[in-house]
Design an enzyme around this catalytic site. Structure first.
Site, short mmCIF file in Angstrom:
data_model
loop_
_atom_site.label_atom_id
_atom_site.label_comp_id
_atom_site.label_asym_id
_atom_site.label_seq_id
_atom_site.Cartn_x
_atom_site.Cartn_y
_atom_site.Cartn_z
N GLY A 1 34.31 79.39 66.05
CA GLY A 1 33.28 78.38 65.93
C GLY A 1 32.50 78.56 64.64
O GLY A 1 32.57 79.61 63.99
N CYS A 2 31.79 77.53 64.25
CA CYS A 2 31.05 77.59 62.98
C CYS A 2 29.95 78.65 63.01
O CYS A 2 29.84 79.47 62.11
CB CYS A 2 30.50 76.22 62.63
SG CYS A 2 29.58 75.39 63.94
#
Lengths: 345, 345, 345, 345
Positions: free
Chosen positions: C148-149
């Site tokens: 995920g970011c």
């Protein structure tokens, strides 16, 4: 103190009316009506109103409104007000419609809005509430058709120039720029931050429903039907609207002579400011206020006049002008509840 | 592989050249010249270049440049390039000037820039680098005068229409909107975030130095001197430039016929995209890329043509077009090093 | 040249993959799959891709993919990839999933995503694609679970500090700020420009589904279960993500000693840049690029370490890292197709 | 009606004082003092004040002020007020200083501001104007040291928690985000739109001059010297300030119990709003208003408390609080002139 209700409780127009009416000395907001959210707290949708507005939203009850309300603001989508306002025909309730329902002839409305228009009888009674131009008519009106945001900015600049025979009525071009709040609270790709930020987006070129509204009222002063070219652009800001208007000068004029003329035209008006030569309006210069700022430049190389007008689309372009109209209708000081300074920076 | 130098190392034009040249297969950037910051690391001013550009900036040494460099990019303020480029007259160094020094006649330059112009002899050699229009002239040029950002967008839309006799050459109005990076890296109230954000700011109305540049090259295709009305607005975004252009149609045309004409005009050009009917360019649609997107609308109600063109002011409006010109001058694929897709969202 | 397909064709992750793959020398994008828009041109949704991507979107045909594709990127919402990837188990197709489907244990996934997890057997095969940390494992993986970011930015800063026993593993606080594109293309009040502009909006405090992802992979280096406090804020920008991380220093350290340590830790990594003392990462400093920039400050007054990491959420936080992983899996230069410089300004 | 003067006429603090005082019923603004622009119209610098403020700016004349003024607002850079306020010692003029000159002990001021402090005697008389906490002291003060913007937001959240012994005083971390107007009107690279837009920029980590101010007043309630970790970030918006504060919970608490406690603590205060569970403050929710909104979350997984407070840095963080203090000093309704609703959207 007069009692007011707002129909269309959770749109931006209504929210701005609520903000502005909060400090009005002669209007008490007693009802906020929302069919879809009746019974809810306004702060559940708008946490910024927590503590301030504790009134719950109500459903629409026409009979109750007739009895309890003096002023009715309609901040509803197109097609709603035309069904509600006729019910108030035989009452003393002053109706101020912020939608497009009463701005055009029935025929124009059908064409541009694609909906059944209000009846001719009621349409006829509605006065176009461009406050600084139609002041006298507004004084005795019972139904106000509050102008659109673009027409407010465009006509405030154009009408004096047409009225004074300063410009050719053929070949007028209006290049408009608006902040995103003009598109309302609805969700669409064009209101998505990632689409809109760092972007200029032209839309509805030559096809915006504000075109016939501008043409209709400009034509009144031209003494004949005029047509304008009108182009709208979304720019990445929340509030603010600017019209840059191009027209051919009729006789020899200078920037100074045009500005003097405009200055005189509006000398008794509190909310139109003509800026000095070399200074042009900015949308931030009117943010949060009811001002319409106007600047001009005569390009002697091309005999072209550039007029720029700027407003806050939610104030002068909607809720603020609605309140100004209520003030005029009731014989109050025109600036009542609207005396605030632009929020800068 | 050819060797290139950039003069004017720390402005936005230079930084964008550096970004784009990084992936160019035939150009090696060997020198970054900055008089004010010679000896410093570029990353001390621009931390985003850390690790990537480790070359130190150098001071200007004309003799060294003549010996070591094949292509010279000048990204300097007005008034600098005209004193440097003549030194390269007898060399094979290709000079590409991103400033306004070679875009006008000497007389016009004096009037609009308020500076002494370059000598007539050198001015004459400079070819106006509007890549997609003057492609043939560029092929054999030794000095390129890279167009201004506004003229690039305006002329890319206007020239085909004038060339094909589609529009009246009188009464052309250009309403331009630009992001703040167009004002460069310098500090001023107009580049201060708090002034500019949530704002549209008109500036230099009728007085922008890009006016004579647009008129000069549009006139070449009109076969006579034409004048345009040109208005610029700062909008709250960093990159992006749009021209909304208004002109009277000459003969009967439809939106489709104009778009077809433009499509054909540019059919061999990689960087001009004519958008289909009903779709208009947006600045975000070209961000970070070398495209110039063009859309059009014929308003049959007013016989008015609206053409909209959009570019990234730092790419197609400056560094990207400069590299496109270098490609054309050297007989390389025109798109070399410029094949990237717009950055969206 | 290997052939790649993207599933989830119109989300921001897919669009960014398309942008980046355009210049990749070893990957040819041959299929863009979108169930909802199969048969349509990508440019009908994304006009900025006009002319560039002319391929039509296709519907999902697993058998065709197995035959024709070497690399499969899944840029789908949570809950989709886990049903697709198992079909490729017996093939040589390399699967890179940009969603959260393979990042957690089955139990954690059920708890935080509220969905049925992938089977234990497939979950086990998935390698967490934090490219600069798990490089060795990625080399031999057939399924990549792209991080995920937020975890990308947080773990890139935290893991070296935990690995080197520099900080207390109790009491770690991560204060994250993200641009709006992190919320995807979906429409909601939180992505409406008028809500988001001129605003900082905290959301999902203590409840973000990236929390277990951060804890899981940080715990691997701590040798025990650690928990973090994690708070996310939307800030009014499109791209960019920053984590400001607070932790107690274990032994006496200075800003310089921490920076030196990080510098050494990442010395062989192309995409992690440790900034010099006194300089902190900015989101703009990595915009459009695959860099993760890290800066640090030891507050000797409070024995507190502040580490700041910044990435472009759509590049290093999604599509860029996915391509970096494809490069590693295929033994190509890790930077292939990712060599571009941050877009500044 | 009392007469007021503002010294420091063209900074953002002064401009906001002018905006707010416009509608104050008991304060008449009679003098705007600016050494650098004495004799000029305010609207020449701020066109948005055209027509509204026609008073010319004046130079500083202490004797005149002593005779003619009741309330003196000083919106000057650090180091100016300390030289002016002592002159008013023997007068009845109420002095409200918006700068940092009277917020710290002499020793702290020398260390963090790098300037000679005010004399101990005058420093002692100054009351820290955190209106909602030090209300009683403010009532009888003659000199108010108006708090900094960050300390206002941080202390409004922290003091009740320390006062009620809810949190550990060791290990408090404050992660602050501010709009660009907090940096004032001065020009610098950090206020340049192109640098700041689409960016988050950490600055002065661990070194901000508001650190000792927070620590000094928080320590009063802790009964001992406490230290905080304080980190500031510029986010791309004009107005608004948020502090996200992390602390260890002392005893078992839930989100609800903390919110109840805060609600009670501030129950008699008009300008502090405690938001319900699950709702967090946003900067837009207080924009243009004098509110300080506070929300909280107890992360039972980590025993960590997250408190978020948001203000408009120019209102509650400067001019609004200054007026609130004037109201308290004069025994007026605390909310006088400050009753307006946040501007949303």
């Amino acid at each position: 103190m007069k009692k007011a209700a707002i129909i269309g409780g959770t749109g931006y127009g209504a929210i701005e009316l609520i903000r502005l009416l909060q400090s009005h000395k002669e209007i008490q907001l007693t009802k906020i009506i929302s069919q879809s959210q009746a019974g809810e707290d306004l702060s559940s949708t708008y946490p910024h109103l927590s503590v301030i507005i504790t009134k719950k939203m109500e459903s629409l009850d026409l009979e109750e409104l007739k009895k309890e309300i003096d002023i009715l603001f309609l901040a509803t989508p197109a097609g709603v007000a035309k069904n509600i306002i006729p019910s108030f025909q035989d009452t003393s309730v002053q109706c101020i419609d912020l939608s497009g329902d009463f701005r055009l002839t029935g025929e124009e409305y059908s064409e541009w809005y694609g909906k059944e228009p209000a009846s001719a009888e009621v349409l006829e009674k509605a006065v176009f509430g461009l406050s600084d131009i139609f002041t006298e008519d507004i004084k005795t009106a019972s139904i106000i058709s509050n102008p659109g945001c673009f027409p407010t900015a465009a006509l405030s600049a154009l009408i004096p120039l047409i009225d004074g025979d300063k410009i050719q009525t053929k070949g007028i071009r209006i290049d408009a720029k608006t902040g995103i709040s003009g598109a309302g609270k609805g969700l669409s790709e064009k209101t998505h931050f990632s689409t809109t930020n760092e972007n200029v987006i032209p839309y509805k070129i030559g096809q915006h429903q504000h075109i016939p509204e501008i043409e209709r009222y400009a034509s009144k002063f031209a003494g004949k039907d005029l047509k304008v070219s009108f182009t709208t652009h979304l720019v990445p800001m929340t509030r603010g609207l600017m019209c840059t208007i191009y027209a051919d000068i009729k006789q020899r004029e200078t920037t100074a002579s045009i500005l003097n003329y405009l200055e005189e035209y509006y000398q008794e008006k509190s909310f139109v400011r003509i800026l000095p030569e070399g200074i042009f309006p900015t949308t931030k210069g009117v943010a949060g206020s009811n001002f319409c700022d106007i600047g001009a430049y005569v390009d002697e190389r091309t005999n072209n006049l550039v007029v720029v007008s700027a407003i806050d689309n939610l104030v002068k372009g909607a809720a603020g002008q609605a309140i100004q109209n209520a003030n005029i209708m009731n014989g109050w000081e025109e600036t009542m509840g609207l005396e605030f300074i632009p929020v800068f920076p």
